[in-house]
Design an enzyme around this catalytic site. Structure first.
Site, short mmCIF file in Angstrom:
data_model
loop_
_atom_site.label_atom_id
_atom_site.label_comp_id
_atom_site.label_asym_id
_atom_site.label_seq_id
_atom_site.Cartn_x
_atom_site.Cartn_y
_atom_site.Cartn_z
N ASP A 8 0.86 -1.18 0.00
CA ASP A 8 0.00 0.00 0.00
C ASP A 8 0.89 1.23 0.00
O ASP A 8 2.03 1.20 0.49
CB ASP A 8 -0.91 0.01 1.23
N GLU A 10 0.84 5.72 0.55
CA GLU A 10 0.16 6.99 0.83
C GLU A 10 0.87 8.05 0.00
O GLU A 10 2.10 7.96 -0.25
CB GLU A 10 0.21 7.34 2.31
N GLU A 53 -5.76 18.79 2.18
CA GLU A 53 -6.80 17.77 2.02
C GLU A 53 -6.22 16.36 2.02
O GLU A 53 -6.85 15.41 2.49
CB GLU A 53 -7.61 18.01 0.73
N HIS A 58 -4.51 10.91 5.45
CA HIS A 58 -3.51 9.99 6.01
C HIS A 58 -2.80 10.52 7.25
O HIS A 58 -2.06 9.76 7.90
CB HIS A 58 -2.47 9.60 4.95
N HIS A 151 -5.71 6.86 7.39
CA HIS A 151 -5.03 5.89 6.52
C HIS A 151 -3.58 5.78 6.97
O HIS A 151 -2.90 6.78 7.21
CB HIS A 151 -5.09 6.36 5.07
N ASP A 156 -2.98 -0.54 6.99
CA ASP A 156 -3.86 -0.91 5.89
C ASP A 156 -3.43 -2.23 5.26
O ASP A 156 -4.28 -3.05 4.86
CB ASP A 156 -3.88 0.19 4.83
#
Length: 226
Positions: A8, A10, A53, A58, A151, A156
């Site tokens: 995963d 970010e 944003e 995260h 997140h 995750d």
């Protein structure tokens, strides 16, 4: 044994082609689709700002990345961990797109799309028309979400590893091979290692009665033939 890697990322935003960058990457080693405990995880300085944003999603702000390595500094270690087997991710085209954009900046070959295993696509095929975000799937499979306040790539990955087991066969957790008063009904065991086993479904009395009623409407049903 089959090795794959679940991963995963970010990022600073949604589009690597407009300059968004990877700021965190996590990956878990899977053997026969189950985690081995081996993982790779790092925060990455994006060499640019992080829009507010994105930070709200995260929880990573630029000040948290001061002194962290640039992607060029972690590329070799990441590629070594990813290896050459299947790569599993939720909404995998997004993560593949970002990592391949980073590798392209360094003149490195892209991750082959043939390696992609997209758990979002698997979920949509199994649950068409239903919410299939990671949160929704965790709730559907009764996977604990209490730690997921924002997140986080490594968390995750750990959640997705549990979801992936359920999407690709499933296991009954918390059961044993003890009789439990139903000697004729099989139960399954959730093991930490080994190949996947199918989810065992045990009908209740109402379901058995409904089935019997249905069979009674059929002419010589094979299910009742000795």
């Amino acid at each position: 044994m089959t090795r794959s890697v679940l991963f995963d990322t970010e990022t600073t935003g949604l589009n690597p082609l407009s300059g968004d960058r990877v700021i965190e990457v996590a990956a878990l080693e899977l053997i026969n689709d189950l985690p081995t405990g081996q993982h790779y995880h790092t925060l990455i300085h994006p060499e640019r700002d992080i829009p507010e944003e994105a930070a709200r999603v995260h929880g990573i702000t630029l000040d948290k990345l001061v002194g962290k390595p640039r992607f060029a500094e972690i590329a070799d270690a990441l590629l070594d961990f990813l290896g050459d087997g299947p790569l599993v991710a939720h909404n995998a085209p997004f993560d593949f797109g970002f990592l391949n954009a980073e590798f392209a900046r360094l003149g490195r070959p892209a991750l082959a799309m043939e390696r992609m295993v997209d758990t979002l696509a698997l979920a949509k095929a199994r649950f068409p028309g239903m919410p299939n975000s990671l949160d929704a799937l965790c709730r559907r499979f009764d996977i604990d979400l209490s730690e997921r306040t924002t997140h986080n790539a490594l968390l995750d990955c750990r959640l997705l590893a549990e979801v992936y087991v359920e999407l690709t066969g499933g296991r009954q957790r918390g059961l044993s091979l003890a009789d439990a008063g139903q000697a004729t009904m099989p139960v399954a065991v959730y093991d930490a290692v080994g190949p996947r086993s199918p989810r065992i479904i045990t009908p209740n009395e109402a379901e058995l009665a409904a089935h019997a009623t249905f069979l009674g409407k059929l002419k010589e049903p094979i299910w009742t033939t000795p």
